[in-house]
Design a protein around this motif. Structure first.
Motif, PDB file in Angstrom:
ATOM      1  N   ALA A 143       0.946  -1.374   0.009  1.00 14.90           N
ATOM      2  CA  ALA A 143      -0.187   0.186  -0.242  1.00 14.90           C
ATOM      3  C   ALA A 143       0.786   1.599  -0.129  1.00 14.90           C
ATOM      4  O   ALA A 143       0.225   2.135   0.045  1.00 14.90           O
ATOM      5  CB  ALA A 143      -0.817   0.097   1.450  1.00 14.90           C
ATOM      6  N   GLU A 144       1.865   0.743   0.888  1.00 19.15           N
ATOM      7  CA  GLU A 144       2.807   2.077   0.846  1.00 19.15           C
ATOM      8  C   GLU A 144       3.871   2.779  -0.448  1.00 19.15           C
ATOM      9  O   GLU A 144       4.171   3.447  -1.054  1.00 19.15           O
ATOM     10  CB  GLU A 144       3.857   2.415   1.817  1.00 19.15           C
ATOM     11  N   LEU A 145       3.593   1.728  -1.576  1.00 16.80           N
ATOM     12  CA  LEU A 145       4.006   1.708  -2.786  1.00 16.80           C
ATOM     13  C   LEU A 145       4.167   3.175  -2.930  1.00 16.80           C
ATOM     14  O   LEU A 145       4.779   3.922  -4.441  1.00 16.80           O
ATOM     15  CB  LEU A 145       3.966   1.251  -4.004  1.00 16.80           C
ATOM     16  N   TYR A 146       2.505   3.445  -3.917  1.00 20.06           N
ATOM     17  CA  TYR A 146       1.856   4.964  -4.233  1.00 20.06           C
ATOM     18  C   TYR A 146       2.206   5.754  -4.043  1.00 20.06           C
ATOM     19  O   TYR A 146       2.224   6.542  -4.072  1.00 20.06           O
ATOM     20  CB  TYR A 146       0.681   4.328  -4.463  1.00 20.06           C
ATOM     21  N   ARG A 147       2.238   5.631  -2.257  1.00 15.83           N
ATOM     22  CA  ARG A 147       2.649   6.840  -1.790  1.00 15.83           C
ATOM     23  C   ARG A 147       4.627   7.119  -1.655  1.00 15.83           C
ATOM     24  O   ARG A 147       5.217   8.487  -2.379  1.00 15.83           O
ATOM     25  CB  ARG A 147       2.493   7.010   0.008  1.00 15.83           C
ATOM     26  N   ARG A 148       5.164   6.073  -1.938  1.00 13.08           N
ATOM     27  CA  ARG A 148       6.247   6.301  -2.247  1.00 13.08           C
ATOM     28  C   ARG A 148       7.028   6.872  -3.575  1.00 13.08           C
ATOM     29  O   ARG A 148       7.346   7.481  -3.629  1.00 13.08           O
ATOM     30  CB  ARG A 148       6.936   5.237  -2.155  1.00 13.08           C
ATOM     31  N   VAL A 215      -5.602   7.225   5.292  1.00 10.16           N
ATOM     32  CA  VAL A 215      -4.417   8.267   5.216  1.00 10.16           C
ATOM     33  C   VAL A 215      -3.676   9.085   4.030  1.00 10.16           C
ATOM     34  O   VAL A 215      -3.214  10.441   4.837  1.00 10.16           O
ATOM     35  CB  VAL A 215      -2.729   6.924   5.095  1.00 10.16           C
ATOM     36  N   TRP A 216      -4.578   8.801   3.493  1.00 16.50           N
ATOM     37  CA  TRP A 216      -4.554   9.973   1.935  1.00 16.50           C
ATOM     38  C   TRP A 216      -5.487  11.213   2.309  1.00 16.50           C
ATOM     39  O   TRP A 216      -5.231  12.098   1.952  1.00 16.50           O
ATOM     40  CB  TRP A 216      -4.976   9.535   0.553  1.00 16.50           C
ATOM     41  N   GLU A 217      -6.852  10.706   3.002  1.00 15.33           N
ATOM     42  CA  GLU A 217      -7.377  12.114   3.401  1.00 15.33           C
ATOM     43  C   GLU A 217      -7.043  12.976   4.202  1.00 15.33           C
ATOM     44  O   GLU A 217      -6.547  13.891   3.958  1.00 15.33           O
ATOM     45  CB  GLU A 217      -8.559  10.940   4.042  1.00 15.33           C
ATOM     46  N   CYS A 218      -5.530  11.975   4.928  1.00 14.02           N
ATOM     47  CA  CYS A 218      -5.117  13.048   6.126  1.00 14.02           C
ATOM     48  C   CYS A 218      -4.026  14.067   5.843  1.00 14.02           C
ATOM     49  O   CYS A 218      -3.897  14.756   5.860  1.00 14.02           O
ATOM     50  CB  CYS A 218      -4.262  11.971   7.063  1.00 14.02           C
ATOM     51  N   VAL A 219      -3.563  13.191   4.957  1.00  8.21           N
ATOM     52  CA  VAL A 219      -2.615  14.066   3.404  1.00  8.21           C
ATOM     53  C   VAL A 219      -3.461  15.025   3.810  1.00  8.21           C
ATOM     54  O   VAL A 219      -2.699  16.262   3.337  1.00  8.21           O
ATOM     55  CB  VAL A 219      -1.606  13.038   2.712  1.00  8.21           C
ATOM     56  N   ALA A 220      -4.021  14.640   2.368  1.00  7.10           N
ATOM     57  CA  ALA A 220      -4.724  15.899   1.068  1.00  7.10           C
ATOM     58  C   ALA A 220      -5.492  16.668   2.687  1.00  7.10           C
ATOM     59  O   ALA A 220      -5.055  18.574   2.165  1.00  7.10           O
ATOM     60  CB  ALA A 220      -6.231  15.447   0.823  1.00  7.10           C
ATOM     61  N   GLY A 221      -6.082  16.440   4.030  1.00  7.35           N
ATOM     62  CA  GLY A 221      -6.856  17.253   4.526  1.00  7.35           C
ATOM     63  C   GLY A 221      -5.555  18.468   5.121  1.00  7.35           C
ATOM     64  O   GLY A 221      -6.137  20.057   5.272  1.00  7.35           O
ATOM     65  N   THR A 248       4.429   9.592   5.850  1.00  4.69           N
ATOM     66  CA  THR A 248       3.420   8.098   5.842  1.00  4.69           C
ATOM     67  C   THR A 248       4.486   7.525   6.180  1.00  4.69           C
ATOM     68  O   THR A 248       3.728   6.236   5.864  1.00  4.69           O
ATOM     69  CB  THR A 248       2.443   8.451   5.380  1.00  4.69           C
ATOM     70  N   ILE A 249       5.456   7.304   5.395  1.00  2.00           N
ATOM     71  CA  ILE A 249       6.378   6.304   5.150  1.00  2.00           C
ATOM     72  C   ILE A 249       7.676   6.770   6.052  1.00  2.00           C
ATOM     73  O   ILE A 249       9.047   5.973   6.170  1.00  2.00           O
ATOM     74  CB  ILE A 249       6.786   6.450   3.676  1.00  2.00           C
TER      75      ILE A 249
END
Length: 277
Positions: A143-148, A215-221, A248-249
């Motif tokens: 799941a972290e791949l996209y964030r990396r 996780v992505w909602e937290c980043v976006a907000g 996040t990583i």
């Protein structure tokens, strides 16, 4: 998840080591999967079940490379049946990979394995097989791949996934609405098409999707609130996004007094808990 010395071991015919298994193992290790494979290069006379059983004692999962060389070895019939007994309950631990074989050939070898989901690696980059193994063996890391990718910190290019992504079932409507917010909020610093964005979440196992969306909602907000509060220019907005993704990583946003006010605000905002209603 079981506690074991290795995430994954690879069982394979020795004839397949140079062409496929070594590049596969290299890709797995680049992706952070603790892999044991040298001890599981099978030759005539070895016990398939004993080798796999030994590997599973040391590892959470076993990947079996089913190839013409593997299938041509004179395994006795009891070896086939032993594959079933090595898994208990509903927990999948054996991951079949087909390499230059088809379902008919696998059926002759073992009907049990023919009916199991398998990754067909024939004619594909070994990296793709490694990514599918990562998706099952270490779903959080997958799941972290996209964030990396978003933080441009991939040792293996995510673009190699694009031709044949391994997708799970469609997203639900509530999930799609959440993803739309994420995409719109981050478009200026992480521009992606709608289909590409949805596909990135569909690669995750279904049970991990909501957590990754959160996780992505937290980043976006946090990105929206901090970038607007401090009216950041494009360069600092991009830096803010990278800081949030890095957090996040495993690289926390620095919050010491020497940091700019917007960085310290991002750290406080990202780690804060929302008040109860």
């Amino acid at each position: 998840m079981l506690s074991a010395r290795y995430d994954l071991f690879i069982s394979h015919a020795s004839e397949d080591k140079e062409e496929f298994v070594r590049p596969l193992a290299t890709s797995l290790m680049q992706l952070g999967v603790k892999t044991w494979y040298d001890e599981h290069s099978l030759t005539i006379g070895d016990s398939l079940s004993a080798s796999i059983d030994k590997g599973l004692q040391e590892s959470n999962y076993g990947l079996i490379v089913l190839s013409p060389s593997f299938l041509s070895k004179p395994w006795p019939e009891y070896e086939f049946r032993s594959l079933i007994t090595l898994e208990t309950g509903d927990r999948k631990r054996i991951l079949p990979v087909w390499y230059h074989v088809n379902r008919k050939e696998i059926m002759r070898f073992s009907p049990h394995l023919a009916d199991r989901y398998a990754f067909d690696a024939t004619g594909k980059d070994p990296l793709l097989a490694a990514l599918e193994a990562l998706r099952v063996a270490k779903p959080e890391a997958y799941a972290e791949l996209y964030r990396r990718h978003a933080a441009e910190k991939l040792s293996v290019p995510l673009g190699k996934l694009a031709p044949n992504p391994m997708l799970g079932p469609p997203m639900t409507q509530p999930q799609l609405r959440r993803i739309r917010f994420i995409r719109e909020a981050l478009m200026e610093v992480f521009p992606q098409g709608w289909n590409e964005t949805v596909t990135s979440f569909r690669r995750d196992l279904p049970q991990y999707r909501d957590g990754e969306i959160e996780v992505w909602e937290c980043v976006a907000g946090t990105y929206l609130r901090v970038s607007r509060k401090f009216t950041l220019d494009r360069k600092r907005r991009r830096a803010l996004f990278r800081l949030l993704i890095d957090d996040t990583i495993g690289t926390p946003i620095p919050d010491d007094p020497g940091q700019p006010a917007w960085v310290r605000a991002a750290a406080a905002e990202f780690r804060s808990e929302l008040p109860d209603e």
